[in-house]
Design a protein around this motif. Structure first.
Motif, mmCIF file in Angstrom:
data_model
loop_
_atom_site.group_PDB
_atom_site.id
_atom_site.type_symbol
_atom_site.label_atom_id
_atom_site.label_comp_id
_atom_site.label_asym_id
_atom_site.label_seq_id
_atom_site.Cartn_x
_atom_site.Cartn_y
_atom_site.Cartn_z
ATOM 1 N N MET A 1 96.989 -30.094 70.657
ATOM 2 C CA MET A 1 95.913 -29.201 70.705
ATOM 3 C C MET A 1 95.907 -28.019 71.584
ATOM 4 N N LYS A 2 95.848 -26.857 70.941
ATOM 5 C CA LYS A 2 95.860 -25.575 71.848
ATOM 6 C C LYS A 2 94.536 -25.536 72.544
ATOM 7 N N ASN A 3 94.699 -24.630 73.684
ATOM 8 C CA ASN A 3 93.206 -24.090 74.357
ATOM 9 C C ASN A 3 92.673 -25.550 75.104
ATOM 10 N N ASN A 4 93.498 -26.465 75.258
ATOM 11 C CA ASN A 4 92.980 -27.711 75.997
ATOM 12 C C ASN A 4 92.823 -27.346 77.552
ATOM 13 N N PRO A 5 91.658 -27.289 77.995
ATOM 14 C CA PRO A 5 91.371 -26.799 79.476
ATOM 15 C C PRO A 5 92.273 -27.388 80.432
ATOM 16 N N ARG A 6 92.469 -28.702 80.352
ATOM 17 C CA ARG A 6 93.386 -29.633 81.122
ATOM 18 C C ARG A 6 94.823 -28.928 81.247
ATOM 19 N N THR A 7 95.421 -28.714 79.841
ATOM 20 C CA THR A 7 96.715 -28.517 79.684
ATOM 21 C C THR A 7 96.683 -27.029 80.290
ATOM 22 N N LEU A 8 96.000 -26.248 80.164
ATOM 23 C CA LEU A 8 95.979 -24.814 80.591
ATOM 24 C C LEU A 8 95.957 -24.719 82.194
ATOM 25 N N THR A 9 95.156 -25.522 82.520
ATOM 26 C CA THR A 9 95.051 -25.769 84.241
ATOM 27 C C THR A 9 96.433 -25.981 84.798
ATOM 28 N N ALA A 10 96.924 -27.078 84.053
ATOM 29 C CA ALA A 10 98.015 -27.539 84.570
ATOM 30 C C ALA A 10 99.256 -26.562 84.538
ATOM 31 N N TRP A 11 99.180 -25.771 83.049
ATOM 32 C CA TRP A 11 100.324 -24.939 82.951
ATOM 33 C C TRP A 11 100.166 -23.777 84.183
ATOM 34 N N ASP A 141 102.578 -22.183 72.771
ATOM 35 C CA ASP A 141 102.480 -23.683 72.467
ATOM 36 C C ASP A 141 101.120 -24.290 73.000
ATOM 37 N N ILE A 142 100.385 -23.596 74.024
ATOM 38 C CA ILE A 142 98.976 -24.304 74.458
ATOM 39 C C ILE A 142 97.966 -23.483 74.422
ATOM 40 N N ALA A 143 98.262 -22.333 73.970
ATOM 41 C CA ALA A 143 96.917 -21.242 73.825
ATOM 42 C C ALA A 143 97.056 -20.674 72.521
ATOM 43 N N THR A 144 95.899 -20.226 71.982
ATOM 44 C CA THR A 144 95.865 -19.428 70.805
ATOM 45 C C THR A 144 95.757 -17.958 71.083
ATOM 46 N N GLU A 145 96.216 -17.008 70.406
ATOM 47 C CA GLU A 145 96.383 -15.612 70.773
ATOM 48 C C GLU A 145 95.348 -14.934 71.342
ATOM 49 N N ASP A 146 94.198 -15.272 71.278
ATOM 50 C CA ASP A 146 92.988 -14.572 71.887
ATOM 51 C C ASP A 146 92.652 -15.253 73.113
ATOM 52 N N GLN A 147 93.501 -16.083 73.563
ATOM 53 C CA GLN A 147 93.445 -16.620 75.040
ATOM 54 C C GLN A 147 94.789 -16.286 75.994
ATOM 55 N N TYR A 148 95.800 -15.481 75.228
ATOM 56 C CA TYR A 148 97.043 -15.382 75.971
ATOM 57 C C TYR A 148 96.616 -14.352 77.311
ATOM 58 N N ASP A 149 95.949 -13.412 77.196
ATOM 59 C CA ASP A 149 95.658 -12.425 78.344
ATOM 60 C C ASP A 149 95.090 -13.229 79.416
#
Length: 448
Positions: A1-11, A141-149
């Protein structure tokens, strides 16, 4: 699942983990220690390295160039294997551990072990730059386009913050050695190299524990396409075949191709400034070491709000226009550097460098992510192409800078060369429409 806060923080924590290498090993403590330690028997700077007599500062520069060239050749092979095996994280780990262990081995760097230390430094650069290509490829892989920046900016900001934190800890050990049993300055510096390796490996466990590592059935690609015997028979050829395929795809994606050309040109100047700023202040302005350390910390700290600021700007005016604003500021920086004379003027320029350094790096990564085809699954190959582009721009940028200085005898003239590169990069960016047009992805818009 994209935009998972835990995954984004880990990245983002991998930026926190590995950025200490860029600051402590490449930009600050290690270069100073290297200059003071890599000397011949009489204390001169011309040393013997693998049978060659070479000045230590030249050897330092060539080691960086050689590492980037080697990584540019190695990463296509590794990303091809990663794409076909689904083991992207495994390769990221190998490069991470290789680089971090090599940093730790610099603890044994003395005048008698200079050759060993240069090799360790070279390997650490390969480990750092090699892991980055897989790290960057996780973004789509982990974020949607609107969250890339925002996600990209968060990663860079955490990297700057983490590297400054460890840098301050290391400086306390170096400057307050009496607090640690009156150890020598050399030992304090070598402890700093050891802490980089420990920090890097330790905090890397956070992304390694949470980032996905998809595995695919034998004989299939990540997109489900059956792999041919030719593709699976020779990974060495597969890697460069992947790059050739990406290049072929870029011919049908003119905006992505245009961006990579523009990125190659302006990144030549950006990366060169990052690597030679300290040398410029030392040799051209004769600034003391303490002032240069303050400058390096200033650049890192200002880069944090810079990355977020340009992320916000891109939301308002689009990625390309935001990048163009950054490049225009870089042009004024180069013009100012040509005339700078005093320490306070240098500090002022350094603050502006930090502001746009974080912004242009973060936006470049996220812009490229947005330009990838929506159906792309083998992101490692595309980011391998991006990585090769970046590494070759570093090699050529530093080469141009050095050649101009060698021919004219002045670093100020080299700065003018960088100014020209920024102007060319600005013109190339002008040919790319900014962000979205009528709700379509960038690569789907009409070529202007």
């Amino acid at each position: 699942m994209k935009n998972n806060p835990r995954t984004l923080t880990a990245w983002a924590y991998y930026d926190w983990a590995n950025s200490v290498h860029s600051l402590v090993i490449v930009s600050s403590i290690f270069p100073v220690y290297f200059s003071a330690t890599a000397l011949n028997e009489t204390g001169g700077p011309v040393i013997n390295f693998l049978g060659l007599s070479i000045k230590n500062s030249v050897l330092f520069s060539y080691t960086i160039s050689a590492a980037f060239l080697f990584t540019a050749l190695l990463s296509p092979i590794c990303t091809a294997i990663a794409d076909y095996s689904g083991r992207k994280k495994a390769f990221m780990k190998v490069f991470c551990y290789t680089g971090a262990i090599s940093c730790s081995l610099l603890y044994f760097f003395t005048q008698e072990t200079t050759t060993f230390a240069v090799i360790c430094f070279w390997i650490s650069l390969i480990g750092w730059s090699g892991s980055i290509v897989f790290y960057n490829s996780y973004l789509p892989d982990i974020a949607t386009e609107d969250q890339y920046d925002r996600v990209s900016a968060r990663g860079y900001s955490m990297g700057y913050l983490g590297s400054v934190l460890l840098m301050i800890i290391n400086l306390v050990v170096i400057l307050k050695r009496e607090w640690f049993g009156n150890i020598s300055e050399g030992l304090a510096s070598r402890i700093a190299f050891l802490t980089v390796g420990i920090w890097w490996i330790g905090f890397a466990q956070i992304p390694f524990s949470r980032l996905p590592d998809a595995r695919f059935p034998t004989g299939t690609r990540p997109d489900g396409v059956q792999k041919t015997g030719q593709q699976t028979g020779n990974y060495l050829l597969n890697g460069f075949r992947e790059l050739r395929q990406v290049w072929g795809h870029l011919q049908q994606q003119p905006l992505t191709k245009r961006f990579l050309v523009a990125f190659f040109v302006y990144n030549m100047a950006v990366q060169t400034v990052m690597y030679v700023a300290t040398i410029f202040g030392s040799d051209e302005l004769k600034l003391p070491g303490q002032s240069l350390i303050i400058t390096i910390l200033l650049i890192q700290l200002v880069a944090i709000p810079g990355a977020y600021g340009f992320s916000r700007l891109s939301e308002r005016i689009g990625n390309t226009y935001a990048l163009m604003v950054a490049v225009v500021i870089w042009i004024f920086i180069c013009a100012g550097a040509y005339y700078v004379q005093t320490e306070s003027q240098f500090f002022g320029l350094a603050a502006v460098v930090g502001l746009v350094m974080g912004g242009i790096q973060s936006l470049s990564r996220s812009t490229y992510s947005k330009l990838l085809p929506a159906t792309t699954t083998d992101t490692a190959s595309y980011f391998s192409f991006y990585d090769v582009t970046e590494k070759m721009s570093i090699v050529l940028g530093t080469l141009v800078y050095g050649l101009i200085e060698q021919i004219t005898g002045s670093m100020r003239n080299s700065v003018l060369g960088l100014l020209v590169l920024f102007i060319v990069g600005l013109v190339l960016l002008w040919r790319i429409p900014s962000q979205k047009v009528y709700g379509l992805r960038l690569e789907e818009t009409e070529v202007l």
